[in-house]
Motif scaffolding. Structure first.
Motif, PDB file in Angstrom:
ATOM      1  N   ASN A  31      11.370  -5.237  -3.825  1.00 51.70           N
ATOM      2  CA  ASN A  31      11.200  -4.703  -5.180  1.00 51.70           C
ATOM      3  C   ASN A  31       9.754  -4.372  -5.542  1.00 51.70           C
ATOM      4  N   SER A  32       8.878  -4.278  -4.544  1.00 48.13           N
ATOM      5  CA  SER A  32       7.462  -4.018  -4.843  1.00 48.13           C
ATOM      6  C   SER A  32       7.207  -2.580  -5.288  1.00 48.13           C
ATOM      7  N   GLY A  33       8.042  -1.649  -4.793  1.00 54.78           N
ATOM      8  CA  GLY A  33       7.823  -0.234  -5.097  1.00 54.78           C
ATOM      9  C   GLY A  33       6.772   0.403  -4.220  1.00 54.78           C
ATOM     10  N   LEU A  34       6.033  -0.417  -3.466  1.00 59.03           N
ATOM     11  CA  LEU A  34       4.966   0.131  -2.625  1.00 59.03           C
ATOM     12  C   LEU A  34       5.528   0.998  -1.507  1.00 59.03           C
ATOM     13  N   ASP A  35       6.733   0.682  -1.058  1.00 60.65           N
ATOM     14  CA  ASP A  35       7.338   1.472   0.017  1.00 60.65           C
ATOM     15  C   ASP A  35       7.478   2.940  -0.387  1.00 60.65           C
ATOM     16  N   LYS A  36       7.863   3.163  -1.631  1.00 58.12           N
ATOM     17  CA  LYS A  36       8.037   4.541  -2.103  1.00 58.12           C
ATOM     18  C   LYS A  36       6.704   5.279  -2.190  1.00 58.12           C
ATOM     19  N   ILE A  37       5.638   4.538  -2.474  1.00 58.98           N
ATOM     20  CA  ILE A  37       4.294   5.141  -2.528  1.00 58.98           C
ATOM     21  C   ILE A  37       3.827   5.482  -1.117  1.00 58.98           C
ATOM     22  N   VAL A  38       3.930   4.516  -0.217  1.00 58.12           N
ATOM     23  CA  VAL A  38       3.459   4.706   1.159  1.00 58.12           C
ATOM     24  C   VAL A  38       4.202   5.851   1.843  1.00 58.12           C
ATOM     25  N   GLN A  39       5.452   6.000   1.504  1.00 59.91           N
ATOM     26  CA  GLN A  39       6.270   7.067   2.077  1.00 59.91           C
ATOM     27  C   GLN A  39       5.674   8.451   1.785  1.00 59.91           C
ATOM     28  N   GLN A  40       4.952   8.558   0.675  1.00 59.16           N
ATOM     29  CA  GLN A  40       4.408   9.844   0.239  1.00 59.16           C
ATOM     30  C   GLN A  40       2.948  10.054   0.634  1.00 59.16           C
ATOM     31  N   ILE A  41       2.385   9.109   1.367  1.00 58.64           N
ATOM     32  CA  ILE A  41       0.978   9.182   1.744  1.00 58.64           C
ATOM     33  C   ILE A  41       0.845   9.450   3.234  1.00 58.64           C
ATOM     34  N   ASP A  42       0.077  10.455   3.572  1.00 61.76           N
ATOM     35  CA  ASP A  42      -0.144  10.791   4.973  1.00 61.76           C
ATOM     36  C   ASP A  42      -0.779   9.601   5.700  1.00 61.76           C
ATOM     37  N   LEU A  43      -0.323   9.349   6.913  1.00 62.20           N
ATOM     38  CA  LEU A  43      -0.840   8.220   7.689  1.00 62.20           C
ATOM     39  C   LEU A  43      -2.343   8.307   7.936  1.00 62.20           C
ATOM     40  N   LYS A  44      -2.915   9.484   7.831  1.00 62.53           N
ATOM     41  CA  LYS A  44      -4.353   9.629   8.073  1.00 62.53           C
ATOM     42  C   LYS A  44      -5.186   8.943   6.987  1.00 62.53           C
ATOM     43  N   HIS A  45      -4.527   8.501   5.901  1.00 63.97           N
ATOM     44  CA  HIS A  45      -5.239   7.838   4.807  1.00 63.97           C
ATOM     45  C   HIS A  45      -4.993   6.332   4.766  1.00 63.97           C
ATOM     46  N   ILE A  46      -4.311   5.800   5.773  1.00 62.27           N
ATOM     47  CA  ILE A  46      -3.856   4.402   5.747  1.00 62.27           C
ATOM     48  C   ILE A  46      -4.477   3.587   6.881  1.00 62.27           C
ATOM     49  N   VAL A  47      -4.821   2.341   6.552  1.00 57.30           N
ATOM     50  CA  VAL A  47      -5.101   1.324   7.575  1.00 57.30           C
ATOM     51  C   VAL A  47      -4.180   0.144   7.285  1.00 57.30           C
ATOM     52  N   LEU A  48      -3.948  -0.673   8.300  1.00 59.86           N
ATOM     53  CA  LEU A  48      -3.036  -1.814   8.162  1.00 59.86           C
ATOM     54  C   LEU A  48      -3.802  -3.127   8.068  1.00 59.86           C
ATOM     55  N   GLU A  49      -3.186  -4.098   7.414  1.00 62.90           N
ATOM     56  CA  GLU A  49      -3.839  -5.401   7.234  1.00 62.90           C
ATOM     57  C   GLU A  49      -2.783  -6.462   6.984  1.00 62.90           C
ATOM     58  N   THR A  50      -3.199  -7.722   7.101  1.00 61.18           N
ATOM     59  CA  THR A  50      -2.296  -8.821   6.738  1.00 61.18           C
ATOM     60  C   THR A  50      -2.783  -9.608   5.528  1.00 61.18           C
ATOM     61  N   ASP A  51      -4.087  -9.721   5.355  1.00 57.50           N
ATOM     62  CA  ASP A  51      -4.688 -10.643   4.384  1.00 57.50           C
ATOM     63  C   ASP A  51      -4.256 -12.070   4.685  1.00 57.50           C
TER      64      ASP A  51
END
Length: 255
Positions: free
Chosen positions: A184-204
């Motif tokens: 229920n975070s809603g972040l999935d819907k945001i990430v779906q619309q963002i090109d992978l060239k703008h993303i890095v991954l992390e765990t915190d």
């Protein structure tokens, strides 16, 4: 496959045997690049100890976390600033503004944030931003400080699509972690619309544990589940996500 955890506090585990087990699980899951932010002067030694043990896998960054901007914040900044020339670091972080826990320190948080941004500019290093309940405040500072040397990562991005676009326009990457796996975070819907060239991954790590381990202590080896979720959202392979996000991390950190 080569995955990069651009933000992990795995150094909190100081038991050598447990630390070795954590690292082995990372390597087993393809995670062999870990970027470690300290949070205050006391955690510098913890970060550097991990880097010393695993120099081929671990990379340090130094900064003062906004939640640690307390009465002695100027002394903390001085101590951290004095430590920077003594170590090889790849970013100033994590720094920023946090209004979730304490709104009364906002003025000092802004001062500390701006001070550290200027460190990064002088050193030609990226910044890694902690932003919680404070997007407009952080964004205002970034607009004020914006120039060709200002760059980095919005750690643990959980904002709106409009905010994501603002971050990208500033030349920053979005740090995507375990929250993207939450139903229920809603972040999935945001990430779906963002090109992978703008993303890095992390765990915190040890925070924000992804599904299927949510509710338990996080670790960098769980980055695989974040990568799998992002791959699913973009209808591509996890190997492709790993390749693109790791390349993005190399652009940010220069290593």
């Amino acid at each position: 496959m080569l995955l990069t955890d651009t933000h992990t506090h795995q150094y909190y585990e100081t038991d050598p045997i447990k630390r070795e087990e954590l690292m082995q699980r990372c390597l087993d899951n393809g995670i062999s690049r870990l970027f470690l932010p300290n949070v205050d002067s006391a955690s510098i030694e913890l970060v550097m100890s991990q880097v010393k043990v695993y120099p081929q896998y671990c990379f340090a960054m130094l900064g003062l976390h906004p939640c640690d901007v307390k009465e002695n914040w100027q002394d903390e900044l001085n101590t951290i600033n004095a430590a920077i020339p003594q170590h090889k670091i790849y970013a100033i972080g994590e720094i920023g503004i946090d209004l979730y826990w304490d709104k009364t320190t906002l003025d000092n948080q802004v001062k500390a944030f701006k001070t550290q941004i200027n460190w990064a500019k002088k050193l030609k290093l990226p910044i890694v931003i902690h932003c919680r309940d404070a997007f407009e405040e952080v964004y205002k500072v970034l607009l004020e400080e914006q120039d060709e040397d200002l760059r980095g990562i919005f750690h643990c991005f959980t904002g709106t699509l409009e905010q994501a676009q603002k971050v990208i326009e500033l030349g920053f990457y979005l740090g995507i972690g375990g929250v993207v796996t939450y139903k229920n975070s809603g972040l999935d819907k945001i990430v779906q619309q963002i090109d992978l060239k703008h993303i890095v991954l992390e765990t915190d790590s040890p925070y924000l544990t992804p599904v299927p381990y949510r509710g338990k202590k996080n670790e960098s080896s769980y980055l695989l589940y974040v990568a799998e979720k992002v791959a699913d959202l973009h209808q591509t392979s996890v190997e492709n996500v790993a390749a693109i996000t790791t390349e993005n991390s190399k652009i940010v950190f220069g290593v």
